[in-house]
Design an enzyme around this catalytic site. Structure first.
Site, PDB file in Angstrom:
ATOM      1  N   LYS A 175     -56.022 -23.690  -4.705  1.00 42.51           N
ATOM      2  CA  LYS A 175     -57.152 -24.299  -3.673  1.00 42.51           C
ATOM      3  C   LYS A 175     -58.401 -24.098  -3.764  1.00 42.51           C
ATOM      4  O   LYS A 175     -59.345 -25.035  -3.594  1.00 42.51           O
ATOM      5  CB  LYS A 175     -56.506 -23.835  -2.295  1.00 42.51           C
ATOM      6  CG  LYS A 175     -54.834 -23.820  -1.958  1.00 42.51           C
ATOM      7  CD  LYS A 175     -54.487 -25.120  -1.974  1.00 42.51           C
ATOM      8  CE  LYS A 175     -52.912 -25.398  -1.595  1.00 42.51           C
ATOM      9  NZ  LYS A 175     -52.430 -26.639  -1.583  1.00 42.51           N
TER      10      LYS A 175
ATOM     11  N   ARG B  88     -51.881 -17.721   2.720  1.00 44.28           N
ATOM     12  CA  ARG B  88     -53.472 -17.992   2.680  1.00 44.28           C
ATOM     13  C   ARG B  88     -53.886 -17.376   4.006  1.00 44.28           C
ATOM     14  O   ARG B  88     -53.455 -17.469   5.075  1.00 44.28           O
ATOM     15  CB  ARG B  88     -53.730 -19.310   2.736  1.00 44.28           C
ATOM     16  CG  ARG B  88     -53.367 -20.052   1.137  1.00 44.28           C
ATOM     17  CD  ARG B  88     -54.044 -21.427   1.223  1.00 44.28           C
ATOM     18  NE  ARG B  88     -53.379 -22.613   2.149  1.00 44.28           N
ATOM     19  CZ  ARG B  88     -53.633 -22.840   3.262  1.00 44.28           C
ATOM     20  NH1 ARG B  88     -54.742 -22.804   3.683  1.00 44.28           N
ATOM     21  NH2 ARG B  88     -52.981 -23.987   3.895  1.00 44.28           N
TER      22      ARG B  88
ATOM     23  N   TYR C 259     -52.017 -12.950  -3.165  1.00 42.87           N
ATOM     24  CA  TYR C 259     -50.950 -13.688  -3.047  1.00 42.87           C
ATOM     25  C   TYR C 259     -51.471 -15.083  -3.141  1.00 42.87           C
ATOM     26  O   TYR C 259     -52.424 -15.578  -2.463  1.00 42.87           O
ATOM     27  CB  TYR C 259     -50.370 -13.444  -1.779  1.00 42.87           C
ATOM     28  CG  TYR C 259     -48.880 -14.412  -1.266  1.00 42.87           C
ATOM     29  CD1 TYR C 259     -47.862 -13.907  -1.756  1.00 42.87           C
ATOM     30  CD2 TYR C 259     -49.213 -15.734  -0.933  1.00 42.87           C
ATOM     31  CE1 TYR C 259     -46.659 -14.691  -1.646  1.00 42.87           C
ATOM     32  CE2 TYR C 259     -47.919 -16.414  -0.517  1.00 42.87           C
ATOM     33  CZ  TYR C 259     -46.797 -15.863  -0.729  1.00 42.87           C
ATOM     34  OH  TYR C 259     -45.685 -16.623  -0.629  1.00 42.87           O
TER      35      TYR C 259
ATOM     36  N   HIS D  89     -55.815 -33.180  -1.796  1.00 44.62           N
ATOM     37  CA  HIS D  89     -54.714 -32.619  -1.551  1.00 44.62           C
ATOM     38  C   HIS D  89     -53.468 -33.553  -1.501  1.00 44.62           C
ATOM     39  O   HIS D  89     -52.942 -33.738  -0.595  1.00 44.62           O
ATOM     40  CB  HIS D  89     -54.684 -31.776  -0.346  1.00 44.62           C
ATOM     41  CG  HIS D  89     -53.715 -30.856  -0.138  1.00 44.62           C
ATOM     42  ND1 HIS D  89     -53.409 -30.378   1.354  1.00 44.62           N
ATOM     43  CD2 HIS D  89     -52.839 -30.201  -0.767  1.00 44.62           C
ATOM     44  CE1 HIS D  89     -52.334 -29.619   1.360  1.00 44.62           C
ATOM     45  NE2 HIS D  89     -51.884 -29.501   0.029  1.00 44.62           N
TER      46      HIS D  89
ATOM     47  N   SER E  46     -48.791 -29.958   5.841  1.00 39.15           N
ATOM     48  CA  SER E  46     -47.647 -28.973   5.544  1.00 39.15           C
ATOM     49  C   SER E  46     -46.479 -29.344   6.454  1.00 39.15           C
ATOM     50  O   SER E  46     -46.573 -30.057   7.395  1.00 39.15           O
ATOM     51  CB  SER E  46     -47.909 -27.538   5.779  1.00 39.15           C
ATOM     52  OG  SER E  46     -48.264 -27.581   7.205  1.00 39.15           O
ATOM     53  N   ALA E  47     -45.035 -29.038   5.893  1.00 43.13           N
ATOM     54  CA  ALA E  47     -43.965 -29.430   6.623  1.00 43.13           C
ATOM     55  C   ALA E  47     -43.777 -31.027   6.830  1.00 43.13           C
ATOM     56  O   ALA E  47     -42.995 -31.572   7.712  1.00 43.13           O
ATOM     57  CB  ALA E  47     -43.910 -29.039   8.186  1.00 43.13           C
ATOM     58  N   CYS E  48     -44.153 -31.697   5.750  1.00 41.28           N
ATOM     59  CA  CYS E  48     -44.048 -33.225   5.895  1.00 41.28           C
ATOM     60  C   CYS E  48     -43.437 -33.781   4.755  1.00 41.28           C
ATOM     61  O   CYS E  48     -43.372 -34.935   4.402  1.00 41.28           O
ATOM     62  CB  CYS E  48     -45.204 -33.895   6.190  1.00 41.28           C
ATOM     63  SG  CYS E  48     -46.232 -33.700   7.539  1.00 41.28           S
TER      64      CYS E  48
ATOM     65  N   ASP F 206     -48.995 -31.804  -5.342  1.00 38.78           N
ATOM     66  CA  ASP F 206     -49.882 -30.844  -4.482  1.00 38.78           C
ATOM     67  C   ASP F 206     -51.268 -31.504  -4.648  1.00 38.78           C
ATOM     68  O   ASP F 206     -51.902 -31.565  -3.618  1.00 38.78           O
ATOM     69  CB  ASP F 206     -50.001 -29.455  -4.881  1.00 38.78           C
ATOM     70  CG  ASP F 206     -50.722 -28.832  -3.781  1.00 38.78           C
ATOM     71  OD1 ASP F 206     -50.439 -29.009  -2.491  1.00 38.78           O
ATOM     72  OD2 ASP F 206     -51.152 -27.570  -4.037  1.00 38.78           O
TER      73      ASP F 206
ATOM     74  N   ARG G  39     -42.178 -18.368  -1.846  1.00 40.96           N
ATOM     75  CA  ARG G  39     -42.527 -19.500  -2.805  1.00 40.96           C
ATOM     76  C   ARG G  39     -41.652 -19.464  -4.239  1.00 40.96           C
ATOM     77  O   ARG G  39     -41.109 -18.286  -4.535  1.00 40.96           O
ATOM     78  CB  ARG G  39     -43.845 -19.397  -3.222  1.00 40.96           C
ATOM     79  CG  ARG G  39     -44.799 -19.344  -1.945  1.00 40.96           C
ATOM     80  CD  ARG G  39     -45.108 -20.841  -1.819  1.00 40.96           C
ATOM     81  NE  ARG G  39     -46.130 -21.158  -0.740  1.00 40.96           N
ATOM     82  CZ  ARG G  39     -46.825 -22.246  -0.419  1.00 40.96           C
ATOM     83  NH1 ARG G  39     -46.850 -23.064  -1.368  1.00 40.96           N
ATOM     84  NH2 ARG G  39     -47.308 -22.266   0.769  1.00 40.96           N
TER      85      ARG G  39
END
Length: 613
Positions: free
Chosen positions: A236, A87, A227, A256, A278-280, A305, A397
């Site tokens: 989104k 993004r 992308y 989200h 993110s990353a959680c 998501d 992805r």
């Protein structure tokens, strides 16, 4: 000319199928075709035959690479242009009529100015290409919680991805009828082709990228990128940025959030929605498998998501997953971290920017304990473990249909949605925030969500360990002013008789040696069980300045050696850290100016008093 003749003439001018009888849609398609000037127009029907035809055509031109049909049936690998891998938040705009409605956390340009820019960019941008008309439903077809969009695109990669990610195809036209509401979405890779010019495998415009939302008009325009969330405009763009504005205006929530179901051995079932930056470990939690010692407990997946949440007549919020597929981050996903995701990816997957093995399968960092000795990396180059660069792009992805998930909840496609008992908000913090706490009130819960933040994990994003606020995990996705968004959440607590309980979690506390204390992954079931029992009124808790928390004896430790000292280290409250935390909260709220809700200022003051005493 009568209405039937008008529709017939419009349909003929854009080669529409006979079941398309929506005058506004037909007129809009004709208008975009006149602006972009494609070589041909195709109305997508969402069929298997259409999907296979487009995939085969992309294999021929090099956009897709077919993976081994025995190892990964029906699956493909795409390699994007290196300039088009994620993004582009700095090129994402909320073009509300008034700048103050977009707020300080969004990029804003006046709508008239942006439309002039877009008219110039889109003028002739589809020359030599096919213009695809993609009708799609976000949510189960006909659901009172669902909404419809139509995306015009010149990218077949977008078409096949939208077919996986949404309920896409001819059935949507029956829902639309002749005058149903839809969100118009226009997308182009921004690379017109001259007559006879050979296309590249991944066309994108390296100079100009725009992802633009017009909240009042309910329109989305995207230019230059092929992308992910830049191009799959149902994701989104519609599901969060435009839908959040719709929810504000109509009295619901577009969030989200993952949605999961928890069923006890006694057969009692409750649904939870959870928001994480993110990353959680968001997808890991959505597809969690309970650990040893939790026989009879089951976690099922509604979505990983996005959640659309509307008040139900029964006094509960009801939620749907508006998507029909997963667009997940591959690196870090393995049978150790998320076996359900790995099983979901056994077939019919479109991978983007992962590595290719010698036996024609996909691979990425973290997938196996050791890397293969040789690979073709995401840029098509030879790769070895000591070459000094990642084999898969960190944002590589997988795109795969929801129905393939082994933990899929039976109600995942229920038009009525599922009733929510709890909301969970999480973040990545090495200290300060405890493993689990429960808000006393809706307002206190909203304050917790409004101030959530994660520590940065890579030097490229600033100083490692710096806390970046990401309220409700919505900072990049809210389509209007964050202060108004917080006020909307405060109001929604009174929209139903039985609002969900609100919890906050942090799986990432570290010890003095910077090692994670909590084991995470399937062990998070212990925290989910306590939240489940709090909703059922059967779990005890202690009260602290941060709300209700479990004591050591309140969690189920079956099958895990985790002593009281370790538990204290993930639950302790350091008052000096929390005084600094409050200062950080204030700095974020200062950005909101006069739109900071008074109720959240009151919650901040109450929290400060509790910490001080």
């Amino acid at each position: 000319m009568n209405n039937i003749e008008t529709l017939s003439t419009l349909a003929a001018s854009v080669d529409a199928p006979p079941d398309v009888r929506h005058a506004r849609l037909l007129g809009w398609v004709r208008e975009i075709a006149a602006l972009t000037r494609p070589a041909r127009i195709v109305w997508c029907d969402g069929s298997d035959a259409e999907y296979q035809r487009l995939c085969d055509a992309m294999v021929e031109v090099g956009t897709l690479h077919r993976l081994d049909p025995q190892k990964r049936p029906g699956s493909f690998l795409a390699r994007s242009d290196p300039s088009d891998v994620a993004r582009v938040e700095d090129r994402t705009f909320i073009c509300s009529e008034r700048e103050e409605d977009a707020g300080p956390t969004n990029n804003w340009v006046a709508p008239a100015e942006m439309k002039r820019t877009l008219d110039g960019l889109f003028d002739g941008c589809m020359r030599g290409r096919t213009m695809y008309v993609v009708p799609f439903s976000m949510g189960p077809l006909g659901s009172p919680i669902a909404h419809i969009g139509v995306e015009i695109t010149d990218s077949p990669y977008v078409v096949v991805s939208m077919r996986i990610m949404t309920r896409m195809g001819a059935a949507v036209h029956r829902i639309l009828g002749s005058d149903g509401a839809f969100v118009p979405c226009v997308h182009s890779v921004g690379v017109p082709l001259a007559q006879g010019e050979r296309d590249v495998p991944w066309p994108c415009n390296r100079s100009h990228k725009y992802i633009v939302h017009f909240p009042e008009a309910r329109e989305i325009w995207s230019f230059g990128s092929g992308y992910g969330g830049n191009a799959l405009l149902g994701k989104k763009c519609l599901a969060l940025r435009i839908a959040s504005v719709m929810g504000r205006d109509e009295g619901w929530l577009a969030e989200h959030m993952l949605i999961l179901g928890i069923t006890s051995p006694a057969g009692e079932k409750r649904y939870v929605a959870a928001a994480f930056p993110s990353a959680c470990g968001k997808t890991n939690l959505a597809m969690l498998i309970p650990p040893a010692g939790f026989e009879g407990w089951r976690v099922t997946t509604i979505g990983d998501d996005i959640a659309w949440i509307k008040p139900g007549a029964d006094g509960y919020f009801h939620a749907i997953n508006p998507e029909a597929g997963y667009f997940g981050v591959a690196p870090g996903t393995s049978y150790a971290s998320n076996p359900n995701a790995m099983e979901t990816m056994r077939a019919n997957v479109i991978f983007t920017n992962v590595a290719l093995t010698a036996d024609n399968d996909a691979w990425w960092e973290g997938m196996t304990a050791t890397a293969p000795s040789q690979l073709i990396d995401w840029q098509g180059k030879q790769w070895t473990p000591n070459c000094g660069r990642p084999a898969a792009h960190p944002n590589a992805r997988f795109t795969v249909a929801t129905w393939q998930c082994p933990s899929l909840d039976p109600a995942w496609d229920d038009p009525a949605g599922v009733p929510l008992s709890a909301l969970i908000f999480g973040a990545r913090r090495s200290d300060t925030v405890p493993l689990i706490s429960e808000a006393r009130t809706w307002e206190e819960g909203v304050y917790k969500a409004a101030t959530m933040g994660s520590e940065t994990t890579a030097a490229a994003s600033g100083a490692v360990g710096q806390v970046r606020r990401d309220p409700f995990a919505m900072l990049p996705f809210c389509g209007y002013h964050m202060g108004d968004y917080f006020n909307h959440w405060l109001r929604m607590g009174h929209a139903v008789a039985n609002p969900p309980r609100i919890f906050s979690v942090n799986w990432f506390r570290k010890d003095a040696d910077s090692r994670f204390v909590w084991p995470g992954f399937g062990q998070n079931m212990r925290v989910l069980k306590w939240a489940f029992e709090r909703c059922a009124g059967t779990a005890a808790a202690a009260e602290t300045p941060l709300g209700f928390v479990p004591r050591y004896e309140d969690l189920d430790w079956s099958g895990l050696e985790f002593g009281e000292t370790r538990f204290s280290s993930v639950m302790d409250l350091d008052l000096s850290q929390w005084k600094a935390e409050l200062t950080s909260h204030d700095a974020f709220f200062d950005r909101l100016g006069a739109k900071r809700p008074a109720a959240l200022k009151d919650e901040r003051d109450r929290l400060a008093r509790r910490i001080a005493t």
